[in-house]
Design a protein around this motif. Structure first.
Motif, PDB file in Angstrom:
ATOM      1  N   ALA A 432       0.832  -1.206   0.000  1.00 46.67           N
ATOM      2  CA  ALA A 432       0.000   0.000   0.000  1.00 46.67           C
ATOM      3  C   ALA A 432       0.866   1.255   0.000  1.00 46.67           C
ATOM      4  O   ALA A 432       0.592   2.222  -0.728  1.00 46.67           O
ATOM      5  CB  ALA A 432      -0.932  -0.012   1.207  1.00 46.67           C
ATOM      6  N   ALA A 433       1.922   1.243   0.812  1.00 49.34           N
ATOM      7  CA  ALA A 433       2.815   2.405   0.866  1.00 49.34           C
ATOM      8  C   ALA A 433       3.526   2.606  -0.471  1.00 49.34           C
ATOM      9  O   ALA A 433       3.656   3.736  -0.959  1.00 49.34           O
ATOM     10  CB  ALA A 433       3.832   2.219   1.992  1.00 49.34           C
ATOM     11  N   TRP A 442      -1.858   3.573   6.598  1.00 47.25           N
ATOM     12  CA  TRP A 442      -1.854   3.941   8.017  1.00 47.25           C
ATOM     13  C   TRP A 442      -3.003   3.292   8.791  1.00 47.25           C
ATOM     14  O   TRP A 442      -2.871   2.982   9.980  1.00 47.25           O
ATOM     15  CB  TRP A 442      -1.868   5.462   8.214  1.00 47.25           C
ATOM     16  N   LYS A 443      -4.108   3.018   8.123  1.00 47.89           N
ATOM     17  CA  LYS A 443      -5.258   2.471   8.852  1.00 47.89           C
ATOM     18  C   LYS A 443      -5.052   1.019   9.270  1.00 47.89           C
ATOM     19  O   LYS A 443      -5.409   0.630  10.393  1.00 47.89           O
ATOM     20  CB  LYS A 443      -6.520   2.591   8.004  1.00 47.89           C
ATOM     21  N   ILE A 444      -4.510   0.191   8.383  1.00 51.92           N
ATOM     22  CA  ILE A 444      -4.329  -1.218   8.731  1.00 51.92           C
ATOM     23  C   ILE A 444      -3.369  -1.384   9.911  1.00 51.92           C
ATOM     24  O   ILE A 444      -3.675  -2.113  10.871  1.00 51.92           O
ATOM     25  CB  ILE A 444      -3.867  -2.035   7.504  1.00 51.92           C
ATOM     26  N   ILE A 467       5.658   2.879   9.026  1.00 45.48           N
ATOM     27  CA  ILE A 467       4.958   3.059   7.751  1.00 45.48           C
ATOM     28  C   ILE A 467       3.707   3.895   7.950  1.00 45.48           C
ATOM     29  O   ILE A 467       3.386   4.776   7.134  1.00 45.48           O
ATOM     30  CB  ILE A 467       4.596   1.687   7.143  1.00 45.48           C
ATOM     31  N   ALA A 468       2.986   3.654   9.052  1.00 45.76           N
ATOM     32  CA  ALA A 468       1.754   4.407   9.323  1.00 45.76           C
ATOM     33  C   ALA A 468       2.039   5.893   9.490  1.00 45.76           C
ATOM     34  O   ALA A 468       1.293   6.741   8.973  1.00 45.76           O
ATOM     35  CB  ALA A 468       1.066   3.850  10.567  1.00 45.76           C
ATOM     36  N   VAL A 469       3.099   6.224  10.203  1.00 48.24           N
ATOM     37  CA  VAL A 469       3.453   7.641  10.391  1.00 48.24           C
ATOM     38  C   VAL A 469       3.770   8.284   9.047  1.00 48.24           C
ATOM     39  O   VAL A 469       3.290   9.391   8.739  1.00 48.24           O
ATOM     40  CB  VAL A 469       4.657   7.772  11.357  1.00 48.24           C
ATOM     41  N   CYS A 487       1.161   5.233  18.323  1.00 48.73           N
ATOM     42  CA  CYS A 487       1.473   3.815  18.100  1.00 48.73           C
ATOM     43  C   CYS A 487       2.980   3.582  18.070  1.00 48.73           C
ATOM     44  O   CYS A 487       3.491   2.618  18.659  1.00 48.73           O
ATOM     45  CB  CYS A 487       0.849   3.341  16.799  1.00 48.73           C
ATOM     46  N   LEU A 488       3.696   4.462  17.386  1.00 43.23           N
ATOM     47  CA  LEU A 488       5.143   4.313  17.276  1.00 43.23           C
ATOM     48  C   LEU A 488       5.813   4.523  18.631  1.00 43.23           C
ATOM     49  O   LEU A 488       6.773   3.826  18.975  1.00 43.23           O
ATOM     50  CB  LEU A 488       5.693   5.302  16.248  1.00 43.23           C
TER      51      LEU A 488
END
Length: 690
Positions: A432-433, A442-444, A467-469, A487-488
């Motif tokens: 996705a990234a 970021w959602k998953i 990856i989400a950040v 989260c991180l």
């Protein structure tokens, strides 16, 4: 407590429970033995010959080192040989068979040793508290779990010796058989591993296999076709599927003879012989629906796929997807690794990737990937809502809600789904990234965080949070970036990186104030207080936690209040204020029960025991510890259970000696499995009973 979204610390399973009422009596309990791991994939049908190689593997187990590397070119049948032999040898390994695909030659990076160790330790029911993602510690625990057992480990598709070294068993009763395209000579030199080199089938064996699969008798044309296929089991199976009539054989021979193009992924002339033309001939014979499914499956990022994820990718129902997958399996274009999971052979996947790039537009490729990612997001969101109902959940769009979700009957089913899909989920997030699908990227991870905490997946937790950040930042969504930073920070704090955790939480706090989100501000403050406590800055932590509690009370956040009250109790004990600690915990207990969070409730009960013990009220302490023991059994929180049993036994030594001895004995067993230094303290306590 208090890392991401008001949760910190470690747990293993999360369930819902009501209020515990009545007297609690805890005595010795006999746990059911864990299930014996049986992880082998299905054996190949019509397995042919390989008598010499099978005898060598038998000798490795019977009288050799217990280690062997089966090497050979792609498509020669290494995995088929080892899996077939392993199924025939099950009686020699009564304590189970472990299997891992190390993805040494996958389009995605090879599997890291810690990933394989994590799955093995779960299968062996070995507690992992304090060792996650430390390869040496995990490997030591793995060897301890295997000690005295007879277990077979199959390490498929290894790329190098580094992948295998941490997986080597330390006991002579266990065996490890690896497959690789490389010889892995270093393993022979350093560990005495046997080398079993697999060559293409002899002509007679190749003819037998082809005839069984195609029902064609031996002819000169069959012999010529087998020669064109290089006598590789993979190409023979594919060619046999397309050779039901004599005319088919003649047409395929002409195709093979006239084609000069070869798969670019091949590395040697032997591997290249006839591979692309055989695959092309098979692909051209597929129905339009099967051909489309075949090429779209190449877009799946992980090593294998479920029927449901394949259905989302293809854009059809699960029932139709199963029909297509089974049909492709019949064409020898897919392998069925379990009743509802399928994968490509490496070479077939390479060809499918060529076809999807050539035959599908970029728009359709992106649409297929997005369908599968939406399916994953919906399932992860469902897991999140089951594990932590009062936690803030990712927002779903209308398109996400239209994606069918897997029906999780309970927490165990939700965790089992994540266990089966975690490698695919991680690969999907990376995909996705790479494709700029920032919402999914970021959602998953955010929806998956609570599972990653529960299962102690520290590496996945950190990498996916990074990856989400980045994805949230790339999308320009400050609200999402705040969440991802929390989260991180939790991922960093969980492995003791308190400076990094503080930096991430501080950044989240600043962003939350910029966007005016009071809930994120409260969560960030609570997490900063948590890092201050871990750093030993108790007065600062207490003040900041009080500030977070006031905000949580104003927001009506029950779960957050329970966490903060319990944290205030923890800090009070650190400051030697047991009466204050008990007051905080008594206030936290009904709030935690109302929120329905068993993990938090168990923490509070144990801490009430600590406070009562400090106040020298041992009867009250034993009662609180006993309640904590019951909850921690239900949540399978083995580290917490061991500590609660220890304290319960300590509190009962004078008044209930027999019960105390049984309780401490169970605590010792768990602590030894955990390799916890507290085990020596329990041994000393048990000496008083001698």
């Amino acid at each position: 407590m208090g890392t991401e979204n008001d949760f910190s610390g470690e747990a293993q399973f999360v369930v819902q429970a009501g209020v515990i009422k009545g007297d609690i009596h805890v005595g010795p309990q006999v746990s059911a033995p864990p299930p014996v791991p049986r992880q082998l994939p299905r054996p190949a049908t019509h397995f042919t010959n390989r008598v010499a190689e099978i005898e060598r593997l038998d000798a490795v187990v019977r009288e050799g080192s217990g280690l062997a590397v089966v090497s050979g070119q792609a498509g020669v049948g290494k995995s088929a040989l080892v899996v077939w032999w392993a199924h025939q040898s099950m009686e020699s390994f009564p304590d189970g068979q472990l299997y891992v695909d190390l993805r040494g030659f996958h389009s995605r990076p090879p599997q890291r040793p810690e990933e394989a160790l994590h799955s093995f330790l779960l299968a062996l029911n070995a507690p992992m508290d304090g060792v996650q993602d430390h390869v040496d510690a995990m490997s030591a625990l793995y060897r301890s779990a295997l000690h005295g057992k007879r277990v077979l480990i199959v390490a498929d598709n290894a790329r190098n010796v580094q992948q295998l070294m941490p997986l080597l068993p330390g006991t002579p009763g266990c065996s490890l058989i690896a497959t690789s395209r490389n010889d892995l000579d270093a393993l022979q030199v350093t560990e005495g591993a046997e080398s079993v080199s697999l060559r293409p089938l002899r002509q007679r064996d190749a003819i037998v296999l082809f005839s069984r699969l195609s029902t064609q008798s031996e002819t000169q044309q069959v012999t010529e076709l087998i020669s064109q296929c290089g006598s590789l089991p993979l190409t023979l199976r594919i060619a046999a599927q397309q050779s039901r009539e004599p005319g088919d054989i003649e047409a395929l021979i002409q195709e093979l003879s006239s084609t000069t193009d070869r798969l670019s992924a091949m590395s040697s002339p032997d591997e290249e012989m006839g591979m692309r033309p055989v695959l092309s001939w098979s692909y051209d014979g597929l129905t339009p629906a099967k051909a489309r499914a075949f090429r779209l499956l190449a877009l799946h990022a992980g090593p294998d796929c479920s029927v449901d994820s394949a259905a989302a990718l293809i854009g059809t129902s699960s029932r139709e997807a199963m029909h297509l997958l089974r049909a492709l399996k019949s064409d020898n274009l897919l392998e069925e690794v379990s009743s509802r999971r399928f994968r490509f052979h490496d070479l077939v996947r390479d060809y499918a990737q060529e076809r999807v790039l050539a035959d599908e537009s970029e728009t359709e490729r992106d649409a297929a990937v997005l369908r599968e990612l939406r399916y994953y997001l919906r399932c992860c969101d469902r897991v999140d809502r089951l594990l932590a109902p009062q936690r803030r959940h990712v927002p779903l769009e209308d398109e996400d809600l239209q994606t069918p979700e897997f029906d999780f009957s309970d927490h165990a089913a939700a965790l089992a789904w994540c266990d089966a899909e975690i490698v695919n989920l991680a690969a999907g997030v990376e995909q996705a990234a790479e494709r700029g699908m920032h919402e999914m990227a970021w959602k998953i991870p955010v929806a998956l965080i609570y599972y990653l905490v529960v299962r102690h997946h520290h590496v996945y937790r950190h990498d996916l949070s990074v990856i989400a950040v980045r994805a949230a930042r790339a999308s320009g969504n400050s609200w999402a970036q705040t969440w991802a930073l929390i989260c991180l920070g939790g991922a960093a704090g969980a492995v003791g990186q308190h400076v990094e955790a503080t930096e991430h939480f501080t950044a989240a706090l600043e962003l939350s104030r910029e966007i005016g989100d009071r809930e994120w501000e409260t969560i960030a403050l609570g997490n900063l207080a948590w890092t201050l406590r871990l750093a030993g800055r108790y007065e600062e932590a207490y003040t900041q936690r009080e500030q977070a509690l006031r905000l949580q009370h104003a927001e009506g956040d029950q779960r957050g209040q329970a966490i903060s009250l319990n944290e205030l109790g923890t800090i009070s004990l650190a400051l030697d204020r047991p009466e204050q600690a008990r007051e905080h915990c008594l206030a936290a207990l009904p709030v935690a029960r109302e929120a329905g969070d068993l993990l938090i409730e168990a923490e509070i009960l144990h801490q009430l025991g600590d406070a009562s013990s400090r106040l020298r009220d041992l009867e009250a302490a034993a009662d609180w510890y006993g309640q904590a023991v019951l909850l921690r059994r239900r949540t399978d929180d083995r580290p917490g259970l061991a500590h609660s049993l220890l304290e319960l036994g300590r509190a009962r030594i004078r008044s209930h000696r027999a019960e105390a001895r049984a309780t401490l004995t169970e605590a010792l067993r768990l602590l030894e499995l955990l390799e916890d230094p507290l085990a020596s303290e329990v041994r000393e306590l048990l000496r008083h009973f001698e």
